[in-house]
Design an enzyme around this catalytic site. Structure first.
Site, PDB file in Angstrom:
ATOM      1  N   CYS A 166       1.177  -0.742   0.180  1.00 42.01           N
ATOM      2  CA  CYS A 166      -0.212   0.123   0.067  1.00 42.01           C
ATOM      3  C   CYS A 166       0.635   0.872  -0.258  1.00 42.01           C
ATOM      4  CB  CYS A 166      -0.535  -0.042   1.120  1.00 42.01           C
ATOM      5  SG  CYS A 166      -2.324  -1.155   0.969  1.00 42.01           S
ATOM      6  N   THR A 167       2.087   1.590   0.854  1.00 39.59           N
ATOM      7  CA  THR A 167       3.126   1.982   1.031  1.00 39.59           C
ATOM      8  C   THR A 167       3.565   2.609  -0.616  1.00 39.59           C
ATOM      9  OG1 THR A 167       2.797   2.455   3.365  1.00 39.59           O
ATOM     10  CG2 THR A 167       4.942   3.783   1.609  1.00 39.59           C
TER      11      THR A 167
END
Length: 208
Positions: free
Chosen positions: A45-46
């Protein structure tokens, strides 16, 4: 609720990292790239949040507003953004929805119990200025999205809307497009004055 292509994207009012928004009002006359994440402070996600921030000029040039979603609080999102900026060498400015109770994730069908009972999968919704859902994609939680494909699809949708064309397999901007069978040759002559290559009566290539 199962959202389908052509459906109106459900409206909602929700806290985000940019303050409370009314989704339809916030979207305005823009396209929207609405995408969900399983959780803050997770590795895949980052990288996706960072890539979206890096591509801000590409989205802006297409009149597209990114809107992220994760099932955590605004406070957690703001802390996470600092990590995104640091690790992905960017500045994240688009809003991230704080869907802590998973209301929006449920509304948009982002919860897939076979993947997780508590986290949203990697869903993508491309929504046009009329608030119609034009594309959906769902990735498993462990696989990051292909942002080149997301931009390509937006380009294809916008080109199709403008010129009444379809795009062939593996199309990229500048490539040949297809005249839909619903447009007869008599009408195509005025729409495509440069002509076309007819492989079959139903398969006509042209450029726009």
């Amino acid at each position: 609720m199962s959202l389908k292509l052509g459906d109106t994207a459900p409206n909602f009012t929700i806290p985000t990292t940019a303050g409370d928004i009314d989704f339809h009002q916030w979207a305005g006359d823009s396209w929207v790239f609405f995408f969900s994440h399983p959780a803050d402070f997770t590795p895949v996600c980052t990288t996706e949040m960072g890539r979206t921030a890096q591509l801000a000029p590409e989205f802006d040039g297409r009149n597209v507003k990114p809107l992220g979603l994760s099932t955590d609080s605004v406070e957690e999102h703001l802390k996470w953004i600092k990590d995104v900026d640091e690790t992905q060498n960017t500045t994240l400015e688009f809003p991230i929805v704080a869907d802590k109770d998973r209301t929006i994730a449920q509304l948009y069908g982002m919860m897939h119990p076979g993947e997780s009972e508590t986290a949203a999968v990697r869903s993508v919704f491309i929504i046009d200025p009329n608030k119609k859902i034009r594309l959906t994609m769902t990735y498993p939680m462990s696989v990051g999205r292909n942002f080149a494909e997301i931009l390509r699809v937006i380009d294809a949708l916008q080109l199709g809307d403008k010129h009444r064309v379809a795009t062939p397999a593996d199309w990229t901007p500048g490539g040949k497009v297809i005249i839909p069978p619903s447009i007869p040759n008599s009408e195509a002559e005025s729409l495509f004055p440069n002509g076309w290559d007819e492989v079959k009566p139903y398969l006509r290539y042209t450029t726009v």
